[in-house]
Each structure stands twice: as C-alpha cells, then as structure tokens.
Design an enzyme around this catalytic site. Structure first.
Site, PDB file in Angstrom:
ATOM      1  N   GLU A   1     -51.097-112.804   0.995  1.00 50.83           N
ATOM      2  CA  GLU A   1     -52.570-112.785   0.970  1.00 50.83           C
ATOM      3  C   GLU A   1     -52.942-111.327   0.933  1.00 50.83           C
ATOM      4  O   GLU A   1     -52.671-110.610   1.887  1.00 50.83           O
ATOM      5  CB  GLU A   1     -53.138-113.317   2.296  1.00 50.83           C
TER       6      GLU A   1
ATOM      7  N   CYS B   1     -60.861-110.625   4.427  1.00 47.56           N
ATOM      8  CA  CYS B   1     -60.251-110.739   3.102  1.00 47.56           C
ATOM      9  C   CYS B   1     -61.101-111.598   2.180  1.00 47.56           C
ATOM     10  O   CYS B   1     -61.033-111.465   0.967  1.00 47.56           O
ATOM     11  CB  CYS B   1     -58.851-111.314   3.220  1.00 47.56           C
TER      12      CYS B   1
HETATM   13  P1  NDP Z   1     -51.159-102.949   5.300  1.00 43.02           P
HETATM   14  O1  NDP Z   1     -50.676-103.570   4.070  1.00 43.02           O
HETATM   15  O2  NDP Z   1     -50.918-101.522   5.523  1.00 43.02           O
HETATM   16  O3  NDP Z   1     -50.579-103.706   6.579  1.00 43.02           O
HETATM   17  C1  NDP Z   1     -50.477-105.091   6.660  1.00 43.02           C
HETATM   18  C2  NDP Z   1     -49.326-105.456   7.553  1.00 43.02           C
HETATM   19  O4  NDP Z   1     -48.119-105.017   6.959  1.00 43.02           O
HETATM   20  C3  NDP Z   1     -49.377-104.796   8.921  1.00 43.02           C
HETATM   21  O5  NDP Z   1     -48.836-105.655   9.880  1.00 43.02           O
HETATM   22  C4  NDP Z   1     -48.463-103.596   8.736  1.00 43.02           C
HETATM   23  O6  NDP Z   1     -47.931-103.127   9.943  1.00 43.02           O
HETATM   24  C5  NDP Z   1     -47.398-104.199   7.873  1.00 43.02           C
HETATM   25  N1  NDP Z   1     -46.608-103.224   7.135  1.00 43.02           N
HETATM   26  C6  NDP Z   1     -47.041-102.125   6.503  1.00 43.02           C
HETATM   27  N2  NDP Z   1     -46.012-101.523   5.912  1.00 43.02           N
HETATM   28  C7  NDP Z   1     -44.914-102.248   6.175  1.00 43.02           C
HETATM   29  C8  NDP Z   1     -43.523-102.125   5.853  1.00 43.02           C
HETATM   30  N3  NDP Z   1     -43.081-101.130   5.110  1.00 43.02           N
HETATM   31  N4  NDP Z   1     -42.684-103.058   6.304  1.00 43.02           N
HETATM   32  C9  NDP Z   1     -43.117-104.094   7.054  1.00 43.02           C
HETATM   33  N5  NDP Z   1     -44.405-104.239   7.397  1.00 43.02           N
HETATM   34  C10 NDP Z   1     -45.296-103.347   6.960  1.00 43.02           C
HETATM   35  O7  NDP Z   1     -52.649-103.299   5.343  1.00 43.02           O
HETATM   36  P2  NDP Z   1     -53.732-102.844   6.391  1.00 43.02           P
HETATM   37  O8  NDP Z   1     -53.619-103.761   7.544  1.00 43.02           O
HETATM   38  O9  NDP Z   1     -53.709-101.393   6.662  1.00 43.02           O
HETATM   39  O10 NDP Z   1     -54.992-103.148   5.519  1.00 43.02           O
HETATM   40  C11 NDP Z   1     -55.199-102.369   4.383  1.00 43.02           C
HETATM   41  C12 NDP Z   1     -55.878-103.154   3.316  1.00 43.02           C
HETATM   42  O11 NDP Z   1     -55.340-104.464   3.193  1.00 43.02           O
HETATM   43  C13 NDP Z   1     -57.315-103.379   3.578  1.00 43.02           C
HETATM   44  O12 NDP Z   1     -58.041-102.254   3.270  1.00 43.02           O
HETATM   45  C14 NDP Z   1     -57.584-104.560   2.685  1.00 43.02           C
HETATM   46  O13 NDP Z   1     -57.805-104.136   1.382  1.00 43.02           O
HETATM   47  C15 NDP Z   1     -56.311-105.353   2.730  1.00 43.02           C
HETATM   48  N6  NDP Z   1     -56.389-106.463   3.641  1.00 43.02           N
HETATM   49  C16 NDP Z   1     -56.378-107.698   3.132  1.00 43.02           C
HETATM   50  C17 NDP Z   1     -56.439-108.770   3.968  1.00 43.02           C
HETATM   51  C18 NDP Z   1     -56.357-110.153   3.466  1.00 43.02           C
HETATM   52  O14 NDP Z   1     -56.374-111.084   4.273  1.00 43.02           O
HETATM   53  N7  NDP Z   1     -56.235-110.413   2.199  1.00 43.02           N
HETATM   54  C19 NDP Z   1     -56.587-108.621   5.390  1.00 43.02           C
HETATM   55  C20 NDP Z   1     -56.548-107.273   5.844  1.00 43.02           C
HETATM   56  C21 NDP Z   1     -56.418-106.249   4.969  1.00 43.02           C
HETATM   57  P3  NDP Z   1     -48.488-101.780  10.622  1.00 43.02           P
HETATM   58  O15 NDP Z   1     -49.876-102.074  11.023  1.00 43.02           O
HETATM   59  O16 NDP Z   1     -47.574-101.578  11.765  1.00 43.02           O
HETATM   60  O17 NDP Z   1     -48.416-100.726   9.571  1.00 43.02           O
END
Ligand code: NDP
Length: 670
Positions: A256, A295
């Site tokens: 997602e 989202c």
């Molecule tokens: P990220 O993609 O940075 O993070 C999402 C999850 O992935 C977090 O739990 C993060 O952990 C984890 N993660 C990041 N990098 C890694 C890795 N290399 N290996 C394993 N896990 C990883 O998204 P954000 O939460 O920062 O949100 C950024 C953007 O995502 C928003 O601006 C929006 O555009 C989108 N978004 C979309 C959503 C949806 O439901 N479609 C919901 C929320 C955000 P950690 O926090 O520890 O980095």
C-alpha cells in the site's frame, strides 16, 4: 522519556545503545528512544514458525475468530490508555478514533466474518466442486490452507494502531503468526497496543512479535511460506519488493503506497445542493483528518469549470475556520504532522505543486514550535498540461482543485495519477455514476459514490472498511488488503484438490455427492449436533402426487398458475407435458417425508439454499427424498447449524429437485 521495546521469542527487549531519539511533533522536544537493540531475526522467524504457526493452525477458523473477538474486546476495554498517548503523535482525539477505535472495530469485524463465512474447521472451501470425469468419480475442489511460515508487517507512521490491527486480524484468522514492524516515528503508540495484546494472554506463544527499529536481515531470511505486507512510500516499497531473496523465493509482497486520490463533483451538483454540500464537507474532512496524513485522503478535487469558483469559495471559507494546534486541546480541530521531517517534506512538495497551481488558502503555519501546517488549498488552471498535481503527493493537509469540462474529462483526470486507492464521485445522477465507473474503476481500488441517499449512513471517502478491499493498482502499490475473507486468503495457499468424492469429502469435512453415505442408529432429526456424522443419510419411502393434491394446494395457497390448473395451456408451454405439481408442493411433501415429528435436538429450520427444480412432476408421479448431512458449523455455545442435502427423485429414479436445507441443532439432548 518513552522507551518502546521490541518483543522477540517471548521476551521484551529494551532499546539498545544506538537507539533513535524521537522528537515530539507537538512539543518539538525528545519524547522517546526507540530501536538500536540487536535482534536475532533468524531466531524470531524460527520462533514464529515453530511455536506460533503450529499453535494457530491447530485451531479451527472459528476458534481463531473467537480469539480475535476476545482480543478486540480486551483492547476496547483498555483503549483509553491508548488515547492518552495518542496526542504525542500529533493526532487529535478524532484522529485517534479512526486509528484506535477503527483498528479495534476492524478486528471485531474479522472475528464476526470468520465465524459467519468460514468453516469451523481447518480447510477453507473456495468455490464449487468441479466434475472432471464423465461419471462423477473424479472431481476437483479448490481449497485454501494457511501458509506455514510467518507474516512480516511493515507499517506506516500515520496509523500506529489501525495499521497494526488491520493486518494482524486477517493474518491471525488465516492461522499465520506475525512479526510487526511499525514506523519508528510513532512506534511507542503501536508498542503500547502490542503490549496489551501480550498482556491479554489470549494469543498462543509465537503468534505475534514486534520489531522496534530496523529490520536488519529479516527479509533476507524469508522463504516461500512467508509473506510481507508493506505500507509506506513508493520508494521504500520499490526497494523492498526488489529484495533478491524475496524475488528468488516468490515471497508474497503486498504493498500500500502513496496515492493521489481524486474526488469528482458531478455535473448535476448545483451550488448549495445536497451533493455539492457533501462534496465540500467531505473535502474538508479529508484535508484535515490526521492533518491530511491519510493514504486515502482526497488530493485532487475535480470540479466542473462552471462550479469552480463556488467550490473554491465554500472550501476556503470552511478551511479558514479549522483550528490548528495542540491535539490534546479539544478546541483544536487539526493537530500536527507526525514529525518536523514530515512537515519539511510536505513543504518541499508543496513548493513543487505551486509551480503548476495557485494557493487559494493556507500555505501558512501557526506560530508554534510543533510540526503544524494550516490546511492548504490550491487550484490548477490547466490540469491537462500539468504533471506535478497528478504525480506529487504532499502527505499533509493539502489538496488541489482541478477544473473539468465534462464527465469524460473528469474521469480522465481522475485516472491521470497512475492508479489510486480510492476515487469518489458526488452525484445524484445514476447515469453519471455508471459512466464514471466504467471509465474509471480499472484505475482505482475503491469507488465511493455519494449522494443524499447514501450520505446519512456513509462512512466517508477516506475510511477503508474491513468488508471492502483496500489497495489499488499501479502507483497505489498494486496490492489488496482487507476485503472481508479475501483479506484472509492473502495469507493462505489456494490449492486445487483432485480425486474421488470420498477423498474430497474427508479433506473438506463436507459431504460431496458420490461419496459414501452413512447410516445412523436413529433418524437424523433425533441425533444431536455432536452425534450426527457428515454423510449420515436417510432414504424416505415414496409418495404419489395426485391431481387432487395439486388442486388442493392451489386452492389452499392461492397459487393457481395455469401450469398447475389448465392442461391445455400447460401443454402449450415447452417446459411441461401437461398440468404439473407446484414446486412448493414438492418441497412441502419432501418435508412431510423426511421430518421426524417428535421433539428432539433439531431446534429450527433456518433456511434453504440453492433450490433447483430439474424435472416436472405430473399427477400420478411419485417422489422420494434422500436427506444427507452435508456440513456442520458450530454457531453458539449451545447449538450449531447442520446443512443437509435434500435430493428428490421420481419413480424412475430421475432427480426432480435438489436443495440445501439449513437447521439449527442442539449440541446436547435437553
Ligand atoms: P517509509 O516508506 O519511509 O516507511 C514505511 C515503513 O517502512 C516504516 O515502517 C519504515 O520504518 C519502513 N522502512 C523504511 N525503510 C525500510 C527498509 N530499508 N527496510 C525495512 N523497512 C523499512 O514511509 P514513511 O512512513 O516515511 O512515509 C513516507 C511516505 O509514504 C508518505 O509521505 C506517503 O507518501 C507514503 N505513505 C503512504 C501510506 C499509505 O497507506 N499508502 C501511509 C503512510 C505513508 P522506519 O520508520 O523505521 O523507517
């Protein structure tokens, strides 16, 4: 200072020396330290596979559903503890309702669906039996069984509770243990809820584990029986789904990710009319709930050119009234973004949107130290030439107005974002709804069609409902979550079973035509739910159907349809050889043939499925019934549902009717 802990192999593990300091988005001060502990991901997976998986799989779907219901009830009783922490994330109580109550409600819903729509067994039957051979000795049946590995759930920062529970509920109902990795920024709220789950003592050991901080080599250790469900940015999704180990082992990866959702105002919605007002009200909700960090939030508001000024004025006025500040203050309608970094990111994206769109209101922040931003509305004059408005998601309280020429153009603009989670349409014109659906459905995971009739009960554009799929094509990640039992099946393997009727019956715990009949010691209506065996059968004596029976039934019920009463008219009908018995007369006679009238364990006849009349019955024909126990499903603590196959045959042995009869039967004799 909060110190959220990981939970691995049945142990709580405190943050390590390299823990990350989390700055509060409201206070701009450190509020938590998280992660940095050395977790043994191999041991965690072993723990899930060796303890959680077998314990969950030993339970039936109904036992797991009851476990989820008890867990949801437990969390519900303690939810105020979560609401107390919620403002630290920048969220108001109303935002918290979506997250906390929304998550608990999702778990309740899966618990209810599991008991209603899944068997009280270990095998889920997917679709009908397929006859693969000519005589019925070789059949096929699709089934689904739980994966035998672990589910890894990587969640976003914006819904720390719902994000965890909406993935846990279907996975646990499927029978798959889970390793949850929340986003670090809001992980302390997830951890508080997770801690309650462990303290409830309701889940078997190994059913759930929690990773605070990085996932290390976890994904490199997954295999074919594991699954990953991710929510977050498109960039992280791309990185993770490209993991060589996941690709090599075809590990399921559901994503997602960001989505530029659209809302369309129909051409029929006049300013001040109900659909116009609904559009404005929902747009304000979408821009401000969770400070726009949803989202599913509306990002592009597509409005007929002639209505653009009306909408711009109405929306700007409503957004100007939104109070922004400390989310713990009940007077504040909107809280902070989840972090200062998140706000910087939104401001950066806003700057890129402003190259194509003008600011109508907002683009300012209250004079507070926290990560606040006032609701911001833009308008783009030429959405056909623009690209940023269809590509850049400012994940905050930001939306852009786009003028459209007509319905086809509106659908074209809605589809221009490369795939979204949800698009909505505000119209009272069913023709417009159909046109937009046909033009747009393929581009969006969900279509929310709103008018004055649906509005009083509607749950909102931005609310993913556990009954309906949540996910979308293309840019939205190409995945699906939720969707009722569909969401459970994402954690199961669908397998085609081919074999004889007896084999399929034994595997599915369902009597399948052609498999052995069982003769019980007594009439089946005198047998309790516990006693009656799948396949237990009686064959009734035959009863002749006379013309007098047919006429009596016709007069008695008032059903004097010509096929029963007028021989000449009946003969003119290609289906009938002359006057025939009413189908309902046959059903009544069938009941008279198979019922055992004495008081006993059968409590009620609750329904009838899949009735078909296959051959006409003429006066003078006789019918007999074969009644077979097909399926048993526990329903309450005192009774369960027994489904019977009833097959009616005539004096030549030809089948004339068939149906599934449902009865409620007591577990024990009174
Ligand atoms: P990220 O993609 O940075 O993070 C999402 C999850 O992935 C977090 O739990 C993060 O952990 C984890 N993660 C990041 N990098 C890694 C890795 N290399 N290996 C394993 N896990 C990883 O998204 P954000 O939460 O920062 O949100 C950024 C953007 O995502 C928003 O601006 C929006 O555009 C989108 N978004 C979309 C959503 C949806 O439901 N479609 C919901 C929320 C955000 P950690 O926090 O520890 O980095």
């Amino acid at each position: 200072m909060l110190k959220p802990e990981s939970y691995a192999c049945g142990q709580w593990i405190a943050p390590g020396a390299d823990a990350q300091t989390i700055i509060g988005p409201v206070s701009a001060q450190p509020i938590a330290q998280a992660g940095g502990a050395a977790l043994d991901f191999g041991a965690m997976l072993d723990w899930a596979r060796a303890h959680g998986g077998p314990a969950l799989r030993a339970m039936t779907f109904h036992q797991r559903a009851k476990m989820l219901k008890a867990l949801a009830g437990y969390l519900d009783a303690r939810k105020e503890e979560l609401y107390a922490i919620n403002p630290l994330t920048g969220a108001t109580r109303r935002d918290g309702w979506v997250d906390i109550d929304g998550g608990i409600g999702t778990m309740f819903l899966f618990a209810a669906k599991g008991r209603r729509e899944m068997p009280d067994g270990h095998v889920y039957i997917d679709g009908e039996v397929e006859q693969l051979g000519r005589k019925g000795g070789f059949l096929g049946q699709h089934i689904a069984v739980p994966l035998q590995g672990a589910a890894v759930h990587i969640n976003a920062f914006n819904f720390p509770v719902w994000g965890m529970l909406e993935k846990l509920a279907p996975a646990l109902l499927a029978g798959v243990p889970c390793i949850v990795k929340p986003a670090t920024q809001t992980c302390y709220l997830t951890e508080a809820c997770f801690r309650m789950i462990i303290e409830s003592g309701l889940l078997p050991d190994g059913a759930v584990q929690l990773v605070i901080g990085r996932t290390g080599d976890l994904l490199d250790r997954l295999g074919a029986q594991d699954a990953v469900a991710f929510t977050g940015s498109a960039d992280t999704a791309l990185l993770l789904r490209g993991n060589q180990n996941l690709l090599r082992h075809s590990v399921r990866f559901t994503s997602e990710q960001d989505s530029l959702n659209a809302a369309i105002l129909g051409p029929d919605a006049d300013a001040g009319g109900p659909e116009f007002d609904l559009f404005v009200t929902e747009a304000v909700t979408e821009i401000t709930t969770k400070a726009g960090q949803k989202c599913t939030a509306m990002r592009r508001l597509i409005v007929p050119q002639a209505r653009l000024d009306d909408v711009a004025q109405a929306l700007s006025a409503r957004l100007a009234e939104v109070t922004v500040g400390d989310p713990a203050d009940a007077a504040m309608r909107m809280g902070a973004l989840a972090s200062h970094a998140a706000r910087d990111d939104v401001l950066d994206r806003l700057a890129r949107l402003k190259a194509e769109a003008r600011v109508l209101c907002g683009d300012t922040a209250p004079d507070l130290p926290g990560a606040f931003l006032n609701p911001t509305l833009l308008t783009c004059d030429d959405p056909d030439a623009a690209s940023a408005v269809h590509e850049i998601e400012a994940f905050g309280p930001v939306a852009t107005l786009l003028p459209c020429r007509d319905t086809a153009h509106a659908a074209q603009l809605a589809n221009a974002s490369g795939g979204s989670l949800v698009a909505s349409l505000f119209t009272k014109d069913a023709g417009v709804a159909r046109d937009v659906t046909l033009a747009s459905a393929a581009h969006h995971g969900r279509l929310y069609i709103m008018n004055r009739t649906a509005a009083p009960e509607a749950t909102g554009h931005g609310s993913p409902l556990p009954h309906m799929i949540h996910g979308g094509p293309g840019r939205a990640g190409g995945g699906e979550e939720l969707g009722g039992i569909r969401g459970v099946l994402h954690y199961m393997q669908r397998t085609a079973i081919q074999g004889s009727p007896d084999m399929l019956s034994a595997i599915t715990e369902t009597w399948i035509k052609g498999s052995a009949e069982v003769t019980g010691p007594d009439h089946p209506f005198q047998r309790t739910f516990r006693e009656i065996a799948i396949g237990e059968t009686i064959h009734t004596p035959a009863r002749t159907v006379t013309l007098e029976d047919i006429e009596h039934f016709a007069r008695f019920t008032g059903d004097t349809f010509y096929a029963h009463m007028d021989d000449e008219a009946a003969r003119a009908n290609p289906f009938f050889p002359g006057r025939v018995a009413h189908g309902y007369l046959l059903l009544s006679f069938a009941a008279g043939l198979f019922v055992q009238p004495d008081p006993g364990p059968v409590l009620a006849n609750t329904g009838l499925n899949a009735l078909s009349f296959q051959k006409p019955v003429s006066p003078g024909d006789s019918i007999a019934v074969r009644l077979t126990c097909k399926r048993k499903t526990a329903r309450t603590d005192s009774y369960g549902e027994v489904a019977w196959n009833a097959t009616l045959t005539n004096q030549e042995g030809a089948q004339v009717a068939e149906y599934e009869l449902l009865t409620m039967v007591a577990y024990d004799r009174a």
